[in-house]
Design an enzyme around this catalytic site. Structure first.
Site: not given
Length: 897
Positions: A218, A220, A269, A334-335, A337, A855
């Site tokens: 990663e 990121h 990422e 990913e979902y 959160h 976010w």
């Protein structure tokens, strides 16, 4: 001298070191074996006297209990190839496996393979053994297939985390994770974002979890603006190519023999470019039996075999699935959160996934809160996070995104996950109860179905349903009018009738005991014989006594016993309600529009809901005025109190009427005309300010001789406010009245956009047990669709009952020892200080909690509370030891003319 290195077992992905076993029709097994030895011995072809062979054993029966192994296949001896590959000599063993027991998450059938190295005399000089599973991974348009079936991924992301040891792995903790996942209908896990402890793979093989194994890659936060400047991403830098590739190679070569792995992931990422393409190319060549997964570069590059976006909204994944040019299935990497009080809108995803071809599931972010135990100044250990150890930099509480606490206790949202993920669908379709077997390999002969019928919260009858062994992916229907509940339902007099159907294990499994709940559904049935409520005639009620002193109006029965209500004339609000000497209600009911912000409310910086609310001053609301107070005696036993109150942010209240110097000597000189002028000016100023922020509320109390009070509210909010946290009332109750009984959804915490798993029923809890101890405090403990709620003293039996008005929908209810201000103030659960009273909220409307991510403001439109007029009413009744909330709710007040 020589050591067997078992290479991969493709098609029976399995196990130890390295085996390559390939499964080809008709069930041909191929095992590649590498033998390690001194280079010079291999180079000099000194291996001709050695042979290898292998035996495949069945060693687990259907219940998972060990038994004496039986041979499933014998891979005949084969001489070693003298071709030198490093210090390895290679050979390939082949055999046929008749009618193999296939591995899947539903049936994690495993074999044990034993590979032997023998010398010329037949003596075994080395051996290796490991568990393997036979299964096939493939695709067809818009579908991922396991053993030819389009399985649905009901998944979760998992970090390695222990509450005391951090990233150190403990087997007991891993076993707890895998059993909890299975018990909550989770069938898949994504190793985020690195290869994990070898035991984790063995457990997933054994218990049955589909796995995405992810390379430890990663960038990121390292790549500056990765989408704008691709040439600055590491994946475009050839100097990093070997580092990228080696991470993939190391993972694949270590883990390739595990049946649970159905995807290899290129990392997380890290942008997308040539280095990722090299990883994908090598992996496809090395292991064509699995699929590739990678979200970077937009989730739809040529290096991924599935469309795997993260935090994509429901409507957007539907668009991808319905795109005719996209032939790959959509599986969200990913979902939802799960940060604090979250996972709203979860059912919306699964309504789409269950109904639209091409949507095949996803992985929730994530499994466990990554807090660590730390001893506080009080000597008690608490959950610590971001910066609590003096660590810099840190990301505050963005390590607390789990469905469970660090100690593996489930968050309430895990109930919603279990319900949406349940392998058996139960619904009402065209006057039929439809039972849908969502399994792909398992008939429902292992399931026991039961039913219960309840009316107005009371369970009337329950029993067993005779359901056939429904085949995988098939449905079975039961006529609603001919089910075992039919006769009792048709005879029942009630306003609300619910049929609950549950499916549970009839036998124990490796991960749960017999009786474990697999699936459930609550179906509202039409009331065949609506209950007739007893009409309370006002003429038969006691007369009311009214006294006024210092702006306080006291109302009580003429006899003076039982209860007493005090109304603050200056504020236009009920200020106190005593029953048998106990203050059961105080400081309200005051209209309330604020909630302690959740993590999701804070997400989005200046665009967050919290920022919008604070910009409008919702966090500082206070009552700033009362006008048009009026009290009317309708009859001897009915009083009507009316007022218009104003609630505005602190610091914006209008100034008091000015009195000139000529008037200061004698207040009587203030003429009626001057007062009218000043009042008119105040109203005009207030009207101008209402366009900016604030609320104008018409309050009305209808007070009856038997103690019933109907509070009605007409709320007009400012048009400046974009969305409201809540519209309801708040009041305090004596700490002694901590026994809470309610009829509504429960028993666990639920909110308007997270309530599919909660069942309407009659529940009793203590106030302290309603609180949910999220590591970072905020709004919590609510219960949705509450018809009535009673708070009573555990010792005296007195209390207060609140019933939603006949013209109003059911309420969102919460009761807590912590005020909203306290929940907002504290940054850690252990910092919370209980108040002197219980704070109760009864909401006409409550905004959803959201959860698509944490976010951005992402509560779905239907769960927002727009700034518009609202009208609602609540009926309050005093409770004594002899009172029955249910019987009171079965009565109806006489309408006033």
């Amino acid at each position: 001298m020589f050591n067997i290195l078992m290479l991969s077992v493709a098609g029976i992905p399995c196990m130890v070191r390295n085996i390559v076993l390939k499964l080809m029709e008709p069930f041909n097994i191929q095992v590649e074996v590498a033998v390690e030895g001194p280079r010079e011995m291999i180079a000099d072809n000194m291996l001709s006297q050695y042979t290898t062979e292998a035996v495949l054993f069945e060693n687990f029966d259907d219940e998972g209990d060990f038994k004496m192994p039986s041979e499933a296949a014998h891979l005949q001896p084969q001489g070693l190839d003298s071709a030198l590959i490093g210090c390895h000599a290679h050979t390939i063993l082949k055999a046929q496996l008749q009618r193999p027991k296939l591995w899947s998450a539903e049936h994690p059938n495993l074999y044990t393979i034993v590979v032997l190295l023998k010398d010329s005399s037949g003596a075994v000089i080395d051996c290796e053994a490991c568990r393997v599973g036979v299964r096939q991974i493939s695709t067809r348009p818009k579908e991922l297939l396991v053993n030819g079936e389009p399985v649905v991924i009901r998944g979760v992301n998992r970090h390695e985390h222990h509450p005391r040891l951090g990233k150190t792995n403990v087997e007991a903790c891993m076993i707890k994770d895998v059993t909890l996942m299975k018990q909550h209908n989770i069938n898949a896990v994504r190793n985020s974002h690195y290869p994990m402890h070898p035991r984790w793979y063995e457990l997933c093989d054994l218990f049955g979890l589909y796995m995405v194994d992810e390379a430890n890659l990663e960038t990121h936060g390292f790549d500056p603006e990765p989408w704008t400047w691709p040439e600055r991403q590491l994946t475009f830098d050839p100097k990093w190519a070997n580092a990228y590739l080696q991470r993939m190679i190391n993972m694949v070569e270590r883990d390739k023999n595990h049946a649970s792995i159905i995807f290899w992931s290129l990392g997380n990422e890290a942008g997308y470019g040539p280095n990722h393409q090299a990883m994908a190319g090598w992996t496809r060549g090395r292991d064509p039996t699995r699929l590739l997964h990678y979200e970077g570069g937009g989730a739809r590059t040529v290096s991924t075999d599935v469309v795997c976006p993260m935090y994509t909204r429901v409507w957007d994944i539907v668009k991808i699935a319905q795109d005719p040019s996209e032939t790959r299935p959509v599986i969200l990497c990913e979902y939802s959160h799960a940060m604090g009080n979250s996972n709203g809108n979860f059912q919306a995803y699964w309504d789409a996934i269950d109904g639209i071809h091409g949507l095949q599931g996803g992985f929730i972010w994530d499994w466990a809160d990554q807090g660590l135990l730390k001893q506080g100044q009080d000597g008690v250990k608490h959950w610590a996070y971001g910066g609590d150890f003096g660590d810099v930099p840190h990301d505050l509480n963005f390590c607390l995104n789990g469905l469970i606490w660090p100690d593996r206790n489930p968050h309430p949202a895990l109930h919603e996950v279990k319900h949406a993920y349940q392998p058996i669908g139960i619904s009402l379709k065209d006057d039929n109860i439809e039972i849908w077997n969502k399994n792909f390999f398992t008939s429902l002969d292992y399931v026991k179905f039961t039913w219960s019928l309840s009316a107005d919260g009371a369970v009337l009858e329950r029993g067993i349903i005779d359901v056939p062994a429904i085949e995988p992916s098939k449905k079975h229907r039961i006529k609603l009018n001919s089910g075992p509940w039919a006769s009792r339902w048709q005879q029942t007099e009630a306003n609300e009738v619910f049929l609950d159907i549950t499916a549970s294990l009839s036998e124990p499994t490796r991960w749960a005991d017999a009786g474990h709940l697999l699936a459930s559904e609550q179906i509202e049935l039409p009331a065949c014989k609506p209950a007739q409520r007893q009409l309370l005639s006002t003429s038969s009620m006691p007369a009311l006594s009214v006294e006024e002193s210092a702006g306080i109006i006291k109302i009580k029965p003429a006899g003076g016993e039982g209860w007493e209500i005090q109304i603050d004339k200056k504020r236009g609000l009920l200020s106190s309600w005593q029953v048998d000497g106990t203050c059961v209600l105080s400081d309200g009911p005051l209209p309330c529009f604020w909630r302690a912000p959740t993590d999701n409310d804070k997400g989005g910086s200046a665009l967050s809901y919290l920022s919008q609310w604070k910009a409008c001053g919702l966090d500082t609301l206070t009552q700033t005025g009362c006008e048009d107070f009026e009290m009317v005696r309708v009859s001897d036993n009915v009083f009507l109190v009316k007022a218009v109150i104003f609630i505005e942010p602190k610091g914006e209240e209008p100034p008091p009427p000015e009195i000139s110097e000529s008037q200061t000597g004698d207040i009587d000189k203030v003429t009626e005309e001057s007062i009218k002028t000043q009042v008119a000016e105040m109203k005009e100023e207030r009207a101008q300010r209402e366009t900016l922020t604030g609320f104008k509320i018409k309050v009305q109390y209808r007070m009856f001789g038997d103690g019933n009070v109907v509070a009605s509210y007409d709320v007009k909010p400012s048009s400046r406010i974009s969305t409201l946290p809540r519209v309801g009332v708040q009041f305090n109750v004596d700490k002694e009245c901590s026994k809470v009984e309610w009829y509504g959804r429960g028993p666990f915490e639920c909110y308007p956009d997270r309530k599919s798993s909660a069942r309407v029923g009659n529940y009793i809890k203590d106030v302290k047990d309603l609180h949910v101890p999220y590591i970072v405090p905020g709004e919590n403990g609510g219960r949705a669709d509450v018809r009535w709620v009673a708070l009573k003293s555990m010792t005296k039996g007195v209390g207060i009952l609140a019933i939603h008005g006949e013209d109003s929908p059911s309420m969102q209810m919460s009761a807590s020892f912590y005020t909203s201000q306290e929940l907002d103030r504290a940054t850690h659960e252990e910092q919370l200080q209980p108040g002197e009273k219980i704070e109760v909220h009864l909401d006409h409307k409550h905004m959803g909690i959201g959860g698509d991510d944490s976010w951005t403001p992402c509560v779905h439109p239907q769960y927002l509370v727009p700034p518009q007029s609202y009208q609602f009413s609540i009926r309050f009744c005093p409770l004594t030891r002899q009172s029955s909330p249910l019987k009171i709710c079965q009565t109806q007040l006489e309408k006033m003319s």
